[in-house]
Design a protein around this motif. Structure first.
Motif, mmCIF file in Angstrom:
data_model
loop_
_atom_site.group_PDB
_atom_site.id
_atom_site.type_symbol
_atom_site.label_atom_id
_atom_site.label_comp_id
_atom_site.label_asym_id
_atom_site.label_seq_id
_atom_site.Cartn_x
_atom_site.Cartn_y
_atom_site.Cartn_z
ATOM 1 N N SER A 16 31.821 -15.485 -43.948
ATOM 2 C CA SER A 16 31.135 -16.064 -45.104
ATOM 3 C C SER A 16 32.157 -16.718 -46.009
ATOM 4 O O SER A 16 32.731 -16.070 -46.878
ATOM 5 C CB SER A 16 30.358 -14.990 -45.853
ATOM 6 N N GLY A 17 32.377 -17.980 -45.764
ATOM 7 C CA GLY A 17 33.342 -18.707 -46.560
ATOM 8 C C GLY A 17 32.740 -19.979 -47.096
ATOM 9 O O GLY A 17 31.896 -20.600 -46.460
ATOM 10 N N GLY A 18 33.138 -20.323 -48.274
ATOM 11 C CA GLY A 18 32.749 -21.586 -48.856
ATOM 12 C C GLY A 18 31.442 -21.570 -49.618
ATOM 13 O O GLY A 18 30.588 -20.717 -49.430
ATOM 14 N N ARG A 19 31.354 -22.520 -50.484
ATOM 15 C CA ARG A 19 30.196 -22.646 -51.368
ATOM 16 C C ARG A 19 28.925 -23.041 -50.627
ATOM 17 O O ARG A 19 27.838 -22.593 -50.961
ATOM 18 C CB ARG A 19 30.522 -23.643 -52.467
ATOM 19 N N GLU A 20 29.066 -23.860 -49.603
ATOM 20 C CA GLU A 20 27.882 -24.300 -48.836
ATOM 21 C C GLU A 20 27.168 -23.127 -48.188
ATOM 22 O O GLU A 20 25.937 -23.072 -48.175
ATOM 23 C CB GLU A 20 28.274 -25.336 -47.775
ATOM 24 N N ARG A 21 27.920 -22.188 -47.652
ATOM 25 C CA ARG A 21 27.322 -21.019 -46.997
ATOM 26 C C ARG A 21 26.550 -20.185 -48.027
ATOM 27 O O ARG A 21 25.452 -19.720 -47.753
ATOM 28 C CB ARG A 21 28.409 -20.179 -46.340
ATOM 29 N N ALA A 22 27.119 -20.008 -49.206
ATOM 30 C CA ALA A 22 26.435 -19.246 -50.256
ATOM 31 C C ALA A 22 25.148 -19.955 -50.681
ATOM 32 O O ALA A 22 24.110 -19.315 -50.849
ATOM 33 C CB ALA A 22 27.363 -19.060 -51.453
ATOM 34 N N LEU A 25 22.376 -19.425 -48.162
ATOM 35 C CA LEU A 25 21.796 -18.085 -48.150
ATOM 36 C C LEU A 25 20.671 -17.910 -49.167
ATOM 37 O O LEU A 25 19.703 -17.217 -48.911
ATOM 38 C CB LEU A 25 22.872 -17.029 -48.429
ATOM 39 N N VAL A 26 20.824 -18.529 -50.318
ATOM 40 C CA VAL A 26 19.848 -18.309 -51.396
ATOM 41 C C VAL A 26 18.956 -19.515 -51.662
ATOM 42 O O VAL A 26 18.119 -19.480 -52.564
ATOM 43 C CB VAL A 26 20.541 -17.865 -52.703
ATOM 44 N N ASP A 27 19.102 -20.541 -50.859
ATOM 45 C CA ASP A 27 18.374 -21.789 -51.062
ATOM 46 C C ASP A 27 16.871 -21.606 -51.246
ATOM 47 O O ASP A 27 16.275 -22.176 -52.140
ATOM 48 C CB ASP A 27 18.629 -22.739 -49.892
ATOM 49 N N GLY A 28 16.234 -20.817 -50.422
ATOM 50 C CA GLY A 28 14.786 -20.667 -50.479
ATOM 51 C C GLY A 28 14.286 -19.766 -51.585
ATOM 52 O O GLY A 28 13.080 -19.601 -51.761
ATOM 53 N N LEU A 29 15.180 -19.169 -52.359
ATOM 54 C CA LEU A 29 14.785 -18.228 -53.407
ATOM 55 C C LEU A 29 14.772 -18.819 -54.806
ATOM 56 O O LEU A 29 14.410 -18.128 -55.750
ATOM 57 C CB LEU A 29 15.737 -17.022 -53.412
ATOM 58 N N ALA A 30 15.166 -20.052 -54.940
ATOM 59 C CA ALA A 30 15.390 -20.648 -56.258
ATOM 60 C C ALA A 30 14.253 -20.392 -57.249
ATOM 61 O O ALA A 30 14.498 -20.047 -58.397
ATOM 62 C CB ALA A 30 15.654 -22.140 -56.121
ATOM 63 N N ASP A 31 13.011 -20.534 -56.814
ATOM 64 C CA ASP A 31 11.893 -20.388 -57.737
ATOM 65 C C ASP A 31 11.441 -18.945 -57.925
ATOM 66 O O ASP A 31 10.547 -18.673 -58.716
ATOM 67 C CB ASP A 31 10.714 -21.246 -57.266
ATOM 68 N N ARG A 32 12.062 -17.995 -57.224
ATOM 69 C CA ARG A 32 11.653 -16.587 -57.325
ATOM 70 C C ARG A 32 12.738 -15.682 -57.910
ATOM 71 O O ARG A 32 12.517 -14.485 -58.062
ATOM 72 C CB ARG A 32 11.263 -16.059 -55.941
ATOM 73 N N MET A 33 13.898 -16.232 -58.240
ATOM 74 C CA MET A 33 15.009 -15.399 -58.687
ATOM 75 C C MET A 33 14.909 -14.948 -60.138
ATOM 76 O O MET A 33 15.368 -13.864 -60.473
ATOM 77 C CB MET A 33 16.340 -16.121 -58.476
ATOM 78 N N PHE A 52 33.069 -18.331 -51.937
ATOM 79 C CA PHE A 52 31.751 -17.852 -51.534
ATOM 80 C C PHE A 52 31.207 -16.896 -52.595
ATOM 81 O O PHE A 52 30.051 -16.998 -53.014
ATOM 82 C CB PHE A 52 31.832 -17.156 -50.172
ATOM 83 N N ALA A 53 32.042 -15.964 -53.048
ATOM 84 C CA ALA A 53 31.634 -15.003 -54.079
ATOM 85 C C ALA A 53 31.250 -15.721 -55.366
ATOM 86 O O ALA A 53 30.221 -15.419 -55.980
ATOM 87 C CB ALA A 53 32.759 -14.004 -54.341
ATOM 88 N N ASP A 54 32.064 -16.680 -55.777
ATOM 89 C CA ASP A 54 31.800 -17.417 -57.015
ATOM 90 C C ASP A 54 30.477 -18.179 -56.927
ATOM 91 O O ASP A 54 29.677 -18.156 -57.870
ATOM 92 C CB ASP A 54 32.951 -18.377 -57.317
ATOM 93 N N GLU A 55 30.247 -18.828 -55.808
ATOM 94 C CA GLU A 55 29.012 -19.603 -55.661
ATOM 95 C C GLU A 55 27.792 -18.682 -55.610
ATOM 96 O O GLU A 55 26.746 -19.012 -56.172
ATOM 97 C CB GLU A 55 29.068 -20.480 -54.406
#
Length: 98
Positions: A16-22, A25-33, A52-55
């Motif tokens: 799990s490296g990089g901002r794109e991977r992060a 992972l959460v792309d589909g949750l935007a409206d439910r977070m 990855f952690a920061d993103e």
């Protein structure tokens, strides 16, 4: 009184490296977070990067407005990356590592 939602755990892949991977992972949750508890399961992760952690912290706690980011089965090293990112963004009180 409403109880905050706890969404199903997100499983992190081995590498799990990089901002794109992060983001992916959460792309589909935007409206439910907003106001929810986001559980992220790190048991399969072998290696992760500070970016990855920061993103992940940014997408979930800062932009997503989650009440809590619960990082489960996180290694000490990666847990430190998450804590540092949460402190940098002023959301450390909304991060829990277990």
């Amino acid at each position: 009184m409403t109880v905050p939602a706890v969404l199903p755990p997100i499983e992190v892949p081995q590498l799990s490296g990089g901002r794109e991977r992060a983001r992916a992972l959460v792309d589909g949750l935007a409206d439910r977070m907003a106001g929810a508890t986001i559980v992220v399961d790190f048991r399969r992760m072998v290696a992760g990067t500070p970016s990855f952690a920061d993103e992940l912290v940014t997408r979930v706690l800062v932009d997503g407005g989650a009440a809590l980011l619960r990082a489960e089965h996180v290694t000490r090293e990666f847990g430190e990356y998450l804590v540092e990112a949460a402190r940098d963004h002023g959301v450390a009180e909304r991060l829990k590592t277990v």
